[in-house]
Design an enzyme around this catalytic site. Structure first.
Site, PDB file in Angstrom:
ATOM      1  N   HIS A   1       3.085 -18.993-101.335  1.00  0.00           N
ATOM      2  CA  HIS A   1       3.440 -19.303-103.030  1.00  0.00           C
ATOM      3  C   HIS A   1       2.610 -20.308-103.591  1.00  0.00           C
ATOM      4  CE1 HIS A   1       5.606 -20.779-106.458  1.00  0.00           C
ATOM      5  NE2 HIS A   1       6.343 -19.792-106.564  1.00  0.00           N
TER       6      HIS A   1
ATOM      7  N   ASP B   1     -14.023 -61.442 -87.624  1.00  0.00           N
ATOM      8  CA  ASP B   1     -12.916 -61.026 -87.186  1.00  0.00           C
ATOM      9  C   ASP B   1     -12.329 -62.364 -86.416  1.00  0.00           C
ATOM     10  OD1 ASP B   1     -11.278 -58.130 -86.583  1.00  0.00           O
ATOM     11  OD2 ASP B   1     -10.635 -59.770 -85.358  1.00  0.00           O
TER      12      ASP B   1
ATOM     13  N   LYS C   1      -2.354 -45.881-103.804  1.00  0.00           N
ATOM     14  CA  LYS C   1      -2.201 -45.746-102.481  1.00  0.00           C
ATOM     15  C   LYS C   1      -1.031 -45.585-101.765  1.00  0.00           C
ATOM     16  CE  LYS C   1      -3.329 -46.732 -98.183  1.00  0.00           C
ATOM     17  NZ  LYS C   1      -4.294 -45.913 -97.349  1.00  0.00           N
TER      18      LYS C   1
ATOM     19  N   LYS D   1      -1.460 -39.019 -83.512  1.00  0.00           N
ATOM     20  CA  LYS D   1      -1.892 -37.706 -83.763  1.00  0.00           C
ATOM     21  C   LYS D   1      -3.002 -37.295 -83.132  1.00  0.00           C
ATOM     22  CE  LYS D   1      -5.022 -38.710 -87.610  1.00  0.00           C
ATOM     23  NZ  LYS D   1      -5.394 -38.654 -89.094  1.00  0.00           N
TER      24      LYS D   1
ATOM     25  N   CYS E   1      -0.047 -46.305 -90.884  1.00  0.00           N
ATOM     26  CA  CYS E   1       0.042 -46.059 -92.699  1.00  0.00           C
ATOM     27  C   CYS E   1       1.135 -45.484 -93.196  1.00  0.00           C
ATOM     28  CB  CYS E   1      -1.272 -45.288 -92.944  1.00  0.00           C
ATOM     29  SG  CYS E   1      -2.759 -45.862 -92.152  1.00  0.00           S
TER      30      CYS E   1
ATOM     31  N   VAL F   1      -9.124 -43.314 -96.082  1.00  0.00           N
ATOM     32  CA  VAL F   1      -9.926 -42.230 -95.134  1.00  0.00           C
ATOM     33  C   VAL F   1      -8.872 -42.022 -94.007  1.00  0.00           C
ATOM     34  CG1 VAL F   1     -12.066 -43.305 -95.797  1.00  0.00           C
ATOM     35  CG2 VAL F   1     -10.772 -44.379 -94.055  1.00  0.00           C
TER      36      VAL F   1
ATOM     37  N   ARG G   1      -0.625 -46.597 -82.269  1.00  0.00           N
ATOM     38  CA  ARG G   1       0.502 -47.354 -83.157  1.00  0.00           C
ATOM     39  C   ARG G   1       1.639 -46.551 -83.753  1.00  0.00           C
ATOM     40  NH1 ARG G   1      -3.587 -50.520 -86.648  1.00  0.00           N
ATOM     41  NH2 ARG G   1      -4.905 -48.611 -86.527  1.00  0.00           N
TER      42      ARG G   1
ATOM     43  N   TYR H   1     -10.097 -50.454 -87.860  1.00  0.00           N
ATOM     44  CA  TYR H   1     -10.303 -49.193 -87.979  1.00  0.00           C
ATOM     45  C   TYR H   1     -11.070 -48.927 -89.416  1.00  0.00           C
ATOM     46  CZ  TYR H   1      -8.024 -47.448 -83.834  1.00  0.00           C
ATOM     47  OH  TYR H   1      -7.745 -47.136 -82.604  1.00  0.00           O
TER      48      TYR H   1
ATOM     49  N   GLY I   1       3.777 -41.091 -87.189  1.00  0.00           N
ATOM     50  CA  GLY I   1       3.427 -42.277 -86.693  1.00  0.00           C
ATOM     51  C   GLY I   1       1.789 -43.026 -87.113  1.00  0.00           C
TER      52      GLY I   1
HETATM   53  N1  SAJ Z   1       1.977 -35.323 -89.402  1.00  0.00           N
HETATM   54  C1  SAJ Z   1       3.097 -34.422 -89.321  1.00  0.00           C
HETATM   55  N2  SAJ Z   1       2.744 -33.387 -89.905  1.00  0.00           N
HETATM   56  C2  SAJ Z   1       1.718 -33.199 -90.977  1.00  0.00           C
HETATM   57  C3  SAJ Z   1       1.039 -34.239 -91.062  1.00  0.00           C
HETATM   58  C4  SAJ Z   1       0.981 -35.285 -90.265  1.00  0.00           C
HETATM   59  O1  SAJ Z   1       3.849 -34.642 -88.517  1.00  0.00           O
HETATM   60  O2  SAJ Z   1       1.773 -31.958 -91.305  1.00  0.00           O
HETATM   61  C5  SAJ Z   1       2.125 -36.759 -88.542  1.00  0.00           C
HETATM   62  C6  SAJ Z   1       0.967 -37.053 -87.795  1.00  0.00           C
HETATM   63  O3  SAJ Z   1       1.190 -36.198 -86.566  1.00  0.00           O
HETATM   64  C7  SAJ Z   1       0.919 -38.279 -87.701  1.00  0.00           C
HETATM   65  C8  SAJ Z   1       1.266 -38.752 -88.924  1.00  0.00           C
HETATM   66  O4  SAJ Z   1       2.160 -37.690 -89.618  1.00  0.00           O
HETATM   67  O5  SAJ Z   1       1.891 -38.909 -86.729  1.00  0.00           O
HETATM   68  C9  SAJ Z   1       0.494 -39.477 -89.827  1.00  0.00           C
HETATM   69  O6  SAJ Z   1      -0.630 -38.572 -89.978  1.00  0.00           O
HETATM   70  P1  SAJ Z   1      -1.862 -38.284 -90.996  1.00  0.00           P
HETATM   71  O7  SAJ Z   1      -2.887 -37.749 -90.495  1.00  0.00           O
HETATM   72  O8  SAJ Z   1      -0.919 -37.598 -92.048  1.00  0.00           O
HETATM   73  O9  SAJ Z   1      -2.170 -39.725 -91.667  1.00  0.00           O
HETATM   74  P2  SAJ Z   1      -2.737 -41.111 -91.066  1.00  0.00           P
HETATM   75  O10 SAJ Z   1      -1.870 -42.016 -90.995  1.00  0.00           O
HETATM   76  O11 SAJ Z   1      -3.689 -40.702 -90.040  1.00  0.00           O
HETATM   77  O12 SAJ Z   1      -3.724 -41.413 -92.357  1.00  0.00           O
HETATM   78  C10 SAJ Z   1      -3.045 -41.483 -93.584  1.00  0.00           C
HETATM   79  C11 SAJ Z   1      -3.807 -40.761 -94.723  1.00  0.00           C
HETATM   80  N3  SAJ Z   1      -3.105 -40.526 -96.051  1.00  0.00           N
HETATM   81  C12 SAJ Z   1      -3.104 -39.421 -96.437  1.00  0.00           C
HETATM   82  O13 SAJ Z   1      -3.591 -38.485 -96.007  1.00  0.00           O
HETATM   83  C13 SAJ Z   1      -2.341 -39.400 -97.820  1.00  0.00           C
HETATM   84  C14 SAJ Z   1      -5.339 -41.533 -94.807  1.00  0.00           C
HETATM   85  O14 SAJ Z   1      -6.068 -40.886 -95.776  1.00  0.00           O
HETATM   86  C15 SAJ Z   1      -4.889 -42.949 -95.537  1.00  0.00           C
HETATM   87  O15 SAJ Z   1      -6.266 -43.558 -95.407  1.00  0.00           O
HETATM   88  C16 SAJ Z   1      -4.070 -43.462 -94.208  1.00  0.00           C
HETATM   89  O16 SAJ Z   1      -2.953 -42.748 -94.017  1.00  0.00           O
HETATM   90  C17 SAJ Z   1      -4.076 -44.849 -94.591  1.00  0.00           C
HETATM   91  O17 SAJ Z   1      -4.846 -46.028 -93.934  1.00  0.00           O
HETATM   92  O18 SAJ Z   1      -3.111 -45.363 -95.379  1.00  0.00           O
END
Ligand code: SAJ
Length: 433
Positions: free
Chosen positions: A240, A30, A202, A313, A256, A151, A320, A10, A253
């Site tokens: 707030h 790869d 990170k 999501k 990351c 990202v 994953r 990805y 999930g």
């Molecule tokens: N989720 C919630 N509530 C929220 C936001 C997310 O329950 O308010 C859940 C989502 O449904 C999902 C999980 O959290 O299951 C993670 O989703 P996400 O959109 O927050 O993050 P990722 O894992 O898709 O991507 C994150 C990102 N990190 C941050 O926003 C700080 C991305 O920028 C990173 O590059 C990525 O992890 C990574 O590769 O580490």
């Protein structure tokens, strides 16, 4: 300039495409033959907004080739997965073997960049010694950098260009060499720091998000217990100027946020209680959602339940560590007859779950419909749209994206995670763990 990108997942594949589309000669590598042949035959092994176009451009430019072998190059990017073992410790095998694959071709003046999310000190304590087996000295004979990808899946290409880019060098010359490379396409701010700080940045970002979501999930349990609408309370609290609570849901999930905080716990278990606890709260959320479904239906045995959404999501095909899959599996294990529909991945196989190819097949004979992922095709589902296609009169929304009134007006019993409004429900299930 020739660049070798090791790991075409990805992150690695979109990154390789971006460099190639911007004039760098790239070899994408790869170890998975299936990925190599899919890409070489003009296909794509992942779905990501805009990737098709950039990949086409990259291949058409003649700057991108895909192979299963690391070749001599001026720069190397390691973008392989760092999952965790059963005991939540980091599995660094892919990173180690990627670094070892560079060893035979590493030469004076090269730049090596680790992008994979890694525990603190990985660049200095793991990568540097491996590469120095070449008898070249890191920092003087070759440059060594940690630069995390940051990202968001679903917006990878846009964020690769626009996000700020942290470049942590093992010395200043390394960081400068990294900057020169990423400047090829990065329009966001480029920040130079040391390698361990970049690794921590990170991990801190994803841990911040995990802890914040854990708080939101705990609030959803409190909302259910006290009969309020948690989402409304969060919306008001977020007015707030110094509060920003994230969204409750069926759990956290992806590869990351549900993984990375454990790297900090592993590295310093004596001083990371909050981080560990947040992980536990989020890991238990699928159980909590399953419990709510049970409370709604009285029991789960032989109940026909239709699940909408299985990815980790909205609007991605990535399954994953998906909490939705865990909810579906917990329901099935408790004796429910579970059908599920994941529009982004119709060919998924999950033991004990019947996977359907359309929403209508999934809901037709259901006793309850459960929305677990608010994909854009589900976000505005209405009772009036579904009532003629299902035997169910119960809808449970774990995403806060459906309009209660419309469902109630069409004869459904409507339940929302974090806004159950029903004192007969017990929320005493798991919260003490
Ligand atoms: N989720 C919630 N509530 C929220 C936001 C997310 O329950 O308010 C859940 C989502 O449904 C999902 C999980 O959290 O299951 C993670 O989703 P996400 O959109 O927050 O993050 P990722 O894992 O898709 O991507 C994150 C990102 N990190 C941050 O926003 C700080 C991305 O920028 C990173 O590059 C990525 O992890 C990574 O590769 O580490």
């Amino acid at each position: 300039m020739k660049l070798c990108v090791i790991g075409l997942g990805y992150i690695g594949f979109p990154t390789a495409c971006m460099f190639a589309a911007n004039g760098i000669n790239v070899v994408g590598v790869d170890i998975n033959q299936k990925i190599v042949s899919t890409l070489n035959n003009g296909g794509l092994h992942i779905q990501e907004n805009g990737l098709q176009e950039v990949a086409q451009k990259a291949f058409a430019s003649g700057n991108l080739i895909v192979s299963d072998r690391v070749e001599e190059a001026d720069a190397f990017i390691i973008a392989v997965p760092t999952p965790f073992h059963e005991d939540k410790t980091a599995d660094m095998r892919a990173v180690i073997s990627a670094a070892e694959s560079i060893l035979p071709v590493l030469k004076r003046g090269d730049l090596v960049i680790l992008e994979s999310t890694s525990p603190p000190n990985t660049t200095l304590d793991l990568i540097k010694p491996i590469l120095e087996r070449s008898n070249l000295i890191a920092g003087s004979d070759f440059f060594l950098v940690y630069s995390p990808e940051r990202v968001l899946p679903g917006q990878i290409l846009k964020e690769l260009i626009e996000n700020s880019r942290v470049i942590g060098g093992i010395n200043h010359a390394s960081a400068e060499a990294g900057k020169k490379l990423y400047q090829t396409f990065v329009k966001g701010q480029i920040i130079l720091t040391d390698a361990t700080t970049a690794e921590m940045v990170k991990l801190m970002e994803n841990t911040f998000r995990d802890v914040n979501i854990a708080l939101a999930n705990e609030f959803s349990r409190l909302g259910d217990r006290f009969g309020i609408d948690t989402y409304e309370a969060i919306k008001i609290a977020n007015l707030h100027p110094r509060v920003n609570i994230l969204k409750p849901g069926p759990g956290v999930g992806g590869h990351c946020i549900s993984v990375d905080p454990w790297f900090l716990v592993e590295a310093a278990s004596d001083i990371t209680n909050l981080i560990r606890m947040a992980r536990r709260v989020n890991d238990l959320q699928p159980e909590y959602v399953t419990h709510l479904i049970k409370e709604v239906l009285g029991c789960l045995e032989n109940k026909r339940i239709a699940i909408l959404g299985l990815s980790y999501k909205p609007d991605v095909d990535d399954l994953r560590e998906s909490p939705s899959i865990e909810v579906a599996s917990l329901l099935a294990r408790a004796g429910a007859v579970v059908k599920a529909y994941e529009p982004y991945k119709l060919d998924v196989i999950i033991s004990g779950i019947e996977i359907e190819e359309s929403m209508n097949e999934t809901i037709s004979d259901a006793q309850a419909i459960v929305l677990l992922v608010d994909h854009k095709q589900f976000r505005n589902l209405k009772g009036s749209d579904l009532k003629d296609y299902t035997t169910s009169t119960v809808i449970i929304d774990a995403t806060n994206s459906l309009h209660e009134r419309d469902w109630v007006d069409n004869g459904f019993l409507f339940y929302r995670l974090g806004a159950i409004h029903n004192s007969k429900f017990s929320t005493q299930v798991i919260c003490s763990q």
